[in-house]
Design an enzyme around this catalytic site. Structure first.
Site, PDB file in Angstrom:
ATOM      1  N   ASN A  44     -17.263  -1.993  53.941  1.00  0.00           N
ATOM      2  CA  ASN A  44     -18.326  -3.007  53.985  1.00  0.00           C
ATOM      3  C   ASN A  44     -17.865  -4.169  54.864  1.00  0.00           C
ATOM      4  OD1 ASN A  44     -20.153  -5.041  53.499  1.00  0.00           O
ATOM      5  ND2 ASN A  44     -20.240  -4.732  51.283  1.00  0.00           N
ATOM      6  N   HIS A  87     -27.321  -1.465  55.729  1.00  0.00           N
ATOM      7  CA  HIS A  87     -26.062  -2.157  55.441  1.00  0.00           C
ATOM      8  C   HIS A  87     -25.134  -1.139  54.784  1.00  0.00           C
ATOM      9  CE1 HIS A  87     -23.092  -4.883  54.053  1.00  0.00           C
ATOM     10  NE2 HIS A  87     -23.480  -4.879  52.785  1.00  0.00           N
ATOM     11  N   CYS A 144     -24.045 -10.584  53.294  1.00  0.00           N
ATOM     12  CA  CYS A 144     -24.227  -9.238  53.864  1.00  0.00           C
ATOM     13  C   CYS A 144     -25.601  -9.054  54.509  1.00  0.00           C
ATOM     14  CB  CYS A 144     -24.003  -8.170  52.799  1.00  0.00           C
ATOM     15  SG  CYS A 144     -22.325  -8.177  52.160  1.00  0.00           S
TER      16      CYS A 144
HETATM   17  O1  UT7 Z   1     -22.433  -5.850  50.347  1.00  0.00           O
HETATM   18  C1  UT7 Z   1     -22.744  -6.594  49.227  1.00  0.00           C
HETATM   19  C2  UT7 Z   1     -23.301  -5.775  48.218  1.00  0.00           C
HETATM   20  N1  UT7 Z   1     -22.267  -5.148  47.419  1.00  0.00           N
HETATM   21  C3  UT7 Z   1     -22.503  -3.973  46.933  1.00  0.00           C
HETATM   22  O2  UT7 Z   1     -23.504  -3.394  47.242  1.00  0.00           O
HETATM   23  C4  UT7 Z   1     -21.549  -3.386  45.923  1.00  0.00           C
HETATM   24  C5  UT7 Z   1     -22.330  -2.807  44.795  1.00  0.00           C
HETATM   25  N2  UT7 Z   1     -21.525  -2.190  43.773  1.00  0.00           N
HETATM   26  C6  UT7 Z   1     -20.850  -1.035  43.994  1.00  0.00           C
HETATM   27  O3  UT7 Z   1     -20.839  -0.507  45.080  1.00  0.00           O
HETATM   28  C7  UT7 Z   1     -20.163  -0.409  42.808  1.00  0.00           C
HETATM   29  O4  UT7 Z   1     -20.582  -1.036  41.622  1.00  0.00           O
HETATM   30  C8  UT7 Z   1     -18.622  -0.458  42.902  1.00  0.00           C
HETATM   31  C9  UT7 Z   1     -18.148   0.473  44.005  1.00  0.00           C
HETATM   32  C10 UT7 Z   1     -18.162  -1.871  43.188  1.00  0.00           C
HETATM   33  C11 UT7 Z   1     -18.005   0.025  41.591  1.00  0.00           C
HETATM   34  O5  UT7 Z   1     -18.474   1.310  41.271  1.00  0.00           O
HETATM   35  P1  UT7 Z   1     -18.991   1.609  39.785  1.00  0.00           P
HETATM   36  O6  UT7 Z   1     -19.337   3.034  39.748  1.00  0.00           O
HETATM   37  O7  UT7 Z   1     -20.065   0.607  39.487  1.00  0.00           O
HETATM   38  O8  UT7 Z   1     -17.674   1.392  38.943  1.00  0.00           O
HETATM   39  P2  UT7 Z   1     -17.426   0.336  37.762  1.00  0.00           P
HETATM   40  O9  UT7 Z   1     -17.333  -1.044  38.299  1.00  0.00           O
HETATM   41  O10 UT7 Z   1     -18.393   0.612  36.681  1.00  0.00           O
HETATM   42  O11 UT7 Z   1     -15.977   0.774  37.296  1.00  0.00           O
HETATM   43  C12 UT7 Z   1     -15.736   2.056  36.706  1.00  0.00           C
HETATM   44  C13 UT7 Z   1     -14.268   2.160  36.357  1.00  0.00           C
HETATM   45  C14 UT7 Z   1     -13.737   0.971  35.558  1.00  0.00           C
HETATM   46  O12 UT7 Z   1     -12.819   1.454  34.605  1.00  0.00           O
HETATM   47  P3  UT7 Z   1     -13.257   1.624  33.071  1.00  0.00           P
HETATM   48  O13 UT7 Z   1     -13.723   0.263  32.628  1.00  0.00           O
HETATM   49  O14 UT7 Z   1     -14.359   2.647  33.092  1.00  0.00           O
HETATM   50  O15 UT7 Z   1     -11.996   2.074  32.423  1.00  0.00           O
HETATM   51  C15 UT7 Z   1     -12.996   0.159  36.589  1.00  0.00           C
HETATM   52  O16 UT7 Z   1     -11.951  -0.603  36.031  1.00  0.00           O
HETATM   53  O17 UT7 Z   1     -13.467   2.209  37.551  1.00  0.00           O
HETATM   54  C16 UT7 Z   1     -12.435   1.242  37.479  1.00  0.00           C
HETATM   55  N3  UT7 Z   1     -12.157   0.766  38.844  1.00  0.00           N
HETATM   56  C17 UT7 Z   1     -11.278   1.362  39.651  1.00  0.00           C
HETATM   57  N4  UT7 Z   1     -10.466   2.429  39.468  1.00  0.00           N
HETATM   58  C18 UT7 Z   1      -9.686   2.791  40.517  1.00  0.00           C
HETATM   59  C19 UT7 Z   1     -12.711  -0.271  39.483  1.00  0.00           C
HETATM   60  N5  UT7 Z   1     -12.210  -0.362  40.724  1.00  0.00           N
HETATM   61  C20 UT7 Z   1     -11.310   0.643  40.848  1.00  0.00           C
HETATM   62  C21 UT7 Z   1     -10.473   1.070  41.885  1.00  0.00           C
HETATM   63  N6  UT7 Z   1      -9.679   2.140  41.677  1.00  0.00           N
HETATM   64  N7  UT7 Z   1     -10.431   0.448  43.086  1.00  0.00           N
END
Ligand code: UT7
Length: 323
Positions: free
Chosen positions: A280, A250, A113
């Site tokens: 992204n 980005h 990225c």
């Molecule tokens: O370009 C390269 C760089 N990449 C990035 O910058 C990405 C950086 N990370 C992020 O943007 C975020 O961490 C994410 C958008 C990927 C995830 O957001 P988050 O607030 O960190 O969520 P999380 O991974 O902590 O997940 C929270 C909950 C989980 O459920 P539980 O364990 O709390 O029951 C996940 O299983 O959300 C659940 N979850 C979803 N639910 C519905 C994860 N993906 C999804 C989804 N739909 N697509």
């Protein structure tokens, strides 16, 4: 003082738009979750017969047209991608041939990225040193090919697209008021290799593999590293936050964009956001956002821009550009 000046920008997005609601019919997710956690509403997806080079060529032609420069004048093409057409040769050489660029050198850079910032640093350094006079830098990706469409934690986050910019050597006094790339800073920390990677490859599995990400881990590093490196680039250029006209970040996550802007002291009204429409697009996201800001009339000649990105590696970087 010899500098590279950004003289044209171009973009290309595939026609097919995949909205959050459509994704919700395929996997266990919702428009509400995707929008509130990331800001994404939709993404573009390449047609089956469209390759990264096709997207790159379309964006490159638009950038050359905006610059009013023919491909025959180019003596450098740096293409940032982590989804190349083939293992080798560099996708850049295919783009070189299709654009009708017959001289100079074309090669790919792989910084995921952060690829566009890396291409900017490489091309700017070559222009400053006299190794090149007119450079095309491109970010082009078809992430739809490396996503695991059953993994809701990653497949909702990415899209396909390409963006390009033309850099031309210019000689001037070298002040911060003069147009040009004022500074670029890049960094990597390979200890975080597993935080964001593709679980395949030529030497390991002989398959192309799928993208895997520890989202929270990447998020944690993103804001701190981006704010720090953008601050370093601004210090190197001798510019303060209140002088910046546009932050062109980005586009991975709206929350990362907002938090980084806040740390830098650059308000949301001065930030170009396209993550809602493009998701992204990895190395393509900065030139796509830049093109969007120029095309809708917000970014104008003379503006002071800060670009920044982080991605797999981890690799991150930032640059300061006076248009
Ligand atoms: O370009 C390269 C760089 N990449 C990035 O910058 C990405 C950086 N990370 C992020 O943007 C975020 O961490 C994410 C958008 C990927 C995830 O957001 P988050 O607030 O960190 O969520 P999380 O991974 O902590 O997940 C929270 C909950 C989980 O459920 P539980 O364990 O709390 O029951 C996940 O299983 O959300 C659940 N979850 C979803 N639910 C519905 C994860 N993906 C999804 C989804 N739909 N697509």
């Amino acid at each position: 003082m010899r500098r590279s000046r950004l003289v044209g920008c171009g973009a290309y997005l595939p026609d097919r738009v995949l909205g959050n609601d459509e994704l919700s019919t395929r996997i266990d997710t919702s428009d509400e979750w995707i929008r509130t956690r990331t800001g994404i509403r939709q993404r573009h997806v390449a047609a089956d017969d469209q390759l990264t080079s096709d997207l790159a060529c379309a964006a490159s032609r638009a950038a050359l047209e905006a610059a009013g420069i023919g491909a025959g004048k180019l003596d450098l093409l740096v293409l940032a991608t982590s989804t190349p057409d083939n293992t080798f040769p560099a996708t850049a050489t295919k783009v070189q041939a299709r654009l009708g660029m017959t001289g100079g050198i074309a090669f790919d850079v792989q910084a995921v990225c952060a690829g566009f910032v890396c291409a900017l640093q490489v091309a700017d350094s070559m222009v400053r040193s006299g190794a090149a006079d007119t450079a095309l830098i491109v970010g082009a990706e078809t992430y739809s090919r490396i996503l695991d469409w059953d993994d809701r934690q990653t497949c909702v986050l990415f899209g396909d697209g390409a963006g390009a910019a033309v850099l031309r050597a210019e000689t001037g006094a070298g002040s911060t008021e003069d147009s040009g790339v004022l500074s670029v800073r890049m960094r990597s920390d390979g200890r975080h290799y597993q935080a964001l990677y593709v679980d395949g490859g030529v030497s390991s599995t002989q398959t192309s593999g799928h993208l895997r990400m520890q989202g929270r881990e990447v998020f944690r590093h993103a804001v701190a590293n981006l704010a720090e490196i953008a601050g370093e680039a601004m210090d190197a250029a001798g510019v303060a936050a209140d002088e910046v006209d546009w932050l062109v970040p980005h586009q991975a996550n709206r929350r990362i964009i907002d938090a980084t802007g806040k740390k830098l002291g650059i308000p949301a009204e001065k930030t170009i956001v396209t993550v809602d429409r493009h998701a992204n697009t990895s190395s393509a996201s900065i030139p796509l956002a830049l093109s969007a800001g120029i095309d809708d009339g917000r970014i104008t000649p003379g503006d002071l821009l800060v670009v920044e990105a982080i991605g797999g590696g981890l690799v991150w970087g930032a640059g300061v550009i006076r248009l």
